[in-house]
Write an enzyme that holds these catalytic residues in place. Structure first.
Site, PDB file in Angstrom:
ATOM      1  N   ARG A 295       0.984  -1.132  -0.067  1.00 22.96           N
ATOM      2  CA  ARG A 295       0.028  -0.071  -0.144  1.00 22.96           C
ATOM      3  C   ARG A 295       0.845   1.385  -0.018  1.00 22.96           C
ATOM      4  NH1 ARG A 295      -5.043  -2.038   3.753  1.00 22.96           N
ATOM      5  NH2 ARG A 295      -6.260  -3.144   2.355  1.00 22.96           N
ATOM      6  N   TYR A 436      -6.016  -0.996  -6.959  1.00 24.17           N
ATOM      7  CA  TYR A 436      -5.344  -2.121  -6.442  1.00 24.17           C
ATOM      8  C   TYR A 436      -4.876  -1.862  -5.115  1.00 24.17           C
ATOM      9  CZ  TYR A 436      -1.417  -0.793  -9.281  1.00 24.17           C
ATOM     10  OH  TYR A 436      -0.080  -0.294  -9.675  1.00 24.17           O
ATOM     11  N   GLU A 437      -4.540  -3.157  -4.256  1.00 29.22           N
ATOM     12  CA  GLU A 437      -4.152  -3.081  -2.953  1.00 29.22           C
ATOM     13  C   GLU A 437      -5.076  -2.324  -2.066  1.00 29.22           C
ATOM     14  OE1 GLU A 437      -1.973  -5.043  -2.688  1.00 29.22           O
ATOM     15  OE2 GLU A 437      -1.187  -5.254  -4.528  1.00 29.22           O
ATOM     16  N   GLY A 438      -6.205  -2.265  -2.425  1.00 32.44           N
ATOM     17  CA  GLY A 438      -7.499  -1.797  -1.582  1.00 32.44           C
ATOM     18  C   GLY A 438      -7.987  -0.523  -2.069  1.00 32.44           C
TER      19      GLY A 438
END
Length: 592
Positions: A295, A436-438
């Protein structure tokens, strides 16, 4: 043509954040400004001479799926060989694991340069770094001995396998199975959106896969984490038989075309051999080691691409001659940067890039302190601050990057819509970073629930109190107005934090309805604080008539713009946080 912003990065490292103080800590005793300068100079050379020249080629040619595996452009294979030969994959890895042990904040500065030059290429080693951290912290001694040396060297790459077709971001719904089989497990299932799930850059690919052991509890409490290699390692450290895992397709995407986004199938022929990492049913906990690293890195991708766009827009504005701007006496056409609105756009981009860069590197510094300060309480406080800032650094940086890069297209006018100028690729490449990655919503929920809510705002209030004290010490008349703007915004954030915590206790849905505006408020205010700090440092330095006066004057100018144009947005965001939830939760879904 991209040029690494070395002067900016050195200023943030050495002056704004005073990272030289890390050298007083045993873990970073070898760190110095000279070392940082050497690393950044070489990182810039690699970016400018190797990565940037193949950026557009990767966009045009992309990764190619074949029945025998994903094929990368030949230029990418040569670049990867040079990348690992230079030891770049080892930069921030703990020396105990065979790495170079550089502070994360220095690695962050280097990664910004590489993401600017070629984000599609850099996604491969970036994910490998996250996998290394997860294995190093949670893997058994036997797993670490087999996999870490080759992953740290870059000879083998790593991935994270979370998402499934039916589950999306809801990891509680994953179905991938793990059946016990002697000293290992047989993995079966399908994963989607796996970045660099297959490629021909590295000799082996080490997949970290979330799956359920047969009989495990339902939901997230029954998820375990496994190492599943593409090829089984041999006793001498080579690659042996192909494991029962394959890429069945790659996605056709808006951007980052040279980064293969794979659909991975496990166990089509009976089960892929996998090895449990840590304890059963703690997989999500272990995966978050990778996710936190990833992140912060994704936030850096936003910084890097926004810096690339800043250079593209500024160069265009300085060289595109068109019209006689209002307020000038010129009888001939001038570069468009003399037009007030173009200057507004370029200043917006510049001030935004400097804010997200400073916040990202400040976050990385907190994580460095969280693992190196001698006092346990101080370590815990720094770690808590770093974790608090990660969702902000990830989501605010990437959301800002999209806005800034879109504005850079606008600076180009009609030519911004034409592929040949290059800015269109930058816009396409950045769009995924807030997903992406949340997604940004997930980051907002994480900030509210797992960070602010978990400690009742203690880490945030400690940060705000420290900022208020620092701002109060800035007394130079040249920045009094900037200080006032920052303090006003800080008060709005403080009041919003108190309000949001009360809402979270009384009506959680209302709190989560405004978690993203709250995250944006945090980023806006923290970016303003760091801009004012930069202006205060520059103002003091200018009194000594330094050689780099132009650079320092620009710092004051940029901070003044941020205070006048960006910090007022904090007041509007604070009003949304404190009063806007009911307009969301009170709306009937079927009337939307």
């Amino acid at each position: 043509m991209y040029r690494a912003p070395l002067k900016e990065l050195r200023f943030v490292l050495n002056t704004l954040l005073s990272t030289g103080e890390l050298a007083s800590l045993p873990r970073y005793a070898d760190y110095s400004g000279e070392l940082a300068d050497s690393v950044l100079t070489e990182a810039a050379r690699f970016a400018e001479s190797v990565l940037d020249p193949i950026n557009a080629l990767g966009d045009r040619d992309g990764a190619r799926w074949t029945v025998d595996g994903v094929r990368m452009p030949a230029e990418f294979r040569r670049a990867y060989e040079q990348f690992i030969a230079a030891g770049w994959t080892q930069l921030s890895v703990d020396p105990a694991e065979g790495g170079q042990g550089a502070p994360l904040v220095l690695a962050t500065a280097a990664e910004e340069i590489w993401f600017s030059a070629n984000i599609a290429f850099m996604l491969c080693p970036q994910l490998g770094r996250g996998a290394i951290e997860a294995l190093a912290l949670a893997g058994s001694e036997a797993l670490r001995a087999v996999y870490l040396p080759r992953m740290i060297s870059g000879e083998w790459s790593g991935t994270m396998n979370l998402t499934e077709p039916q589950a999306g971001s809801d990891l509680a719904a994953i179905r991938t199975r793990a059946k016990p089989e002697g000293d290992h497990y047989l993995i079966s299932g399908q994963k989607i959106f796996i970045t660099y799930g297959d490629h021909d850059l590295a000799a082996n690919i080490v997949h970290l896969v979330l799956a359920r052991i047969d009989g495990a509890p339902a939901g997230v409490k029954g998820i375990s984490l496994f190492v599943v290699p593409k090829f089984m390692p041999t006793p001498d450290g080579g690659v042996g038989a192909r494991n029962d895992v394959k890429c069945v397709s790659i996605e056709h995407k808006l951007g980052i075309h040279a980064s293969p986004t794979c659909v991975m199938s496990y166990g089509d022929s009976g089960g892929a051999t996998g090895f449990l990492i840590g304890e059963p049913n703690r997989g999500l906990e272990y995966m978050f080691i990778m996710m936190n690293s990833a992140r912060l890195a994704v936030g850096l991708q936003g910084v890097g691409l926004a810096e690339r766009a800043r250079q593209q827009a500024t160069e265009w504005a300085r060289t595109r001659i068109q019209g006689r701007p209002v307020g000038t006496r010129s009888e001939t056409a001038l570069p468009i940067i003399y037009h007030p609105d173009v200057r507004r756009m370029v200043l917006t981009i510049k001030s935004g890039v400097e804010a997200i860069r400073a916040l990202s590197m400040y976050t990385a510094l907190q994580l460095d302190l969280g693992r190196s300060l001698p006092d346990a309480a101080a370590r815990a406080a720094a770690q808590a601050r770093g974790e608090l800032l990660i969702p902000i650094a990830k989501a605010w940086s990437t959301e800002q990057a999209q806005q800034l890069i879109s504005l850079a297209v606008q600076v180009h006018g009609g030519m911004g819509f034409i592929e040949e100028t290059g800015i269109a690729q930058t816009l396409r490449d950045v769009r995924i970073t807030s997903i992406y990655e949340g997604t940004t919503g997930i980051q907002g929920n994480d900030l509210l629930g797992r960070k602010i809510g978990r400690d009742q705002g203690a880490a945030m209030r400690a940060l705000l109190a420290e900022i208020r004290q620092e701002l109060g010490g800035f007394s130079d008349p040249a920045i009094v107005a900037l200080r006032a703007s920052a303090l006003e915004a800080l008060s709005a954030l403080d009041a919003s934090t108190t309000s949001l915590l009360a809402t979270l206790a009384a009506a959680p849905a209302n709190a989560y309805a405004v978690s993203v505006p709250y995250l944006s408020l945090c980023g806006t205010v923290l970016g303003g604080w760091l801009a004012v700090r930069a202006a205060a440092i520059a103002t003091k330095a200018l009194a000594g008539h330094p050689e780099d006066a132009q650079f320092l004057r620009a710092k004051v100018q940029t901070a003044s713009f941020y205070a006048a144009h960006r910090l007022p947005q904090a007041l509007a965001l604070a009003r949304v946080v404190q009063q806007g939830a009911a307009a969301i939760t009170g709306t009937e879904a079927d009337l939307i």
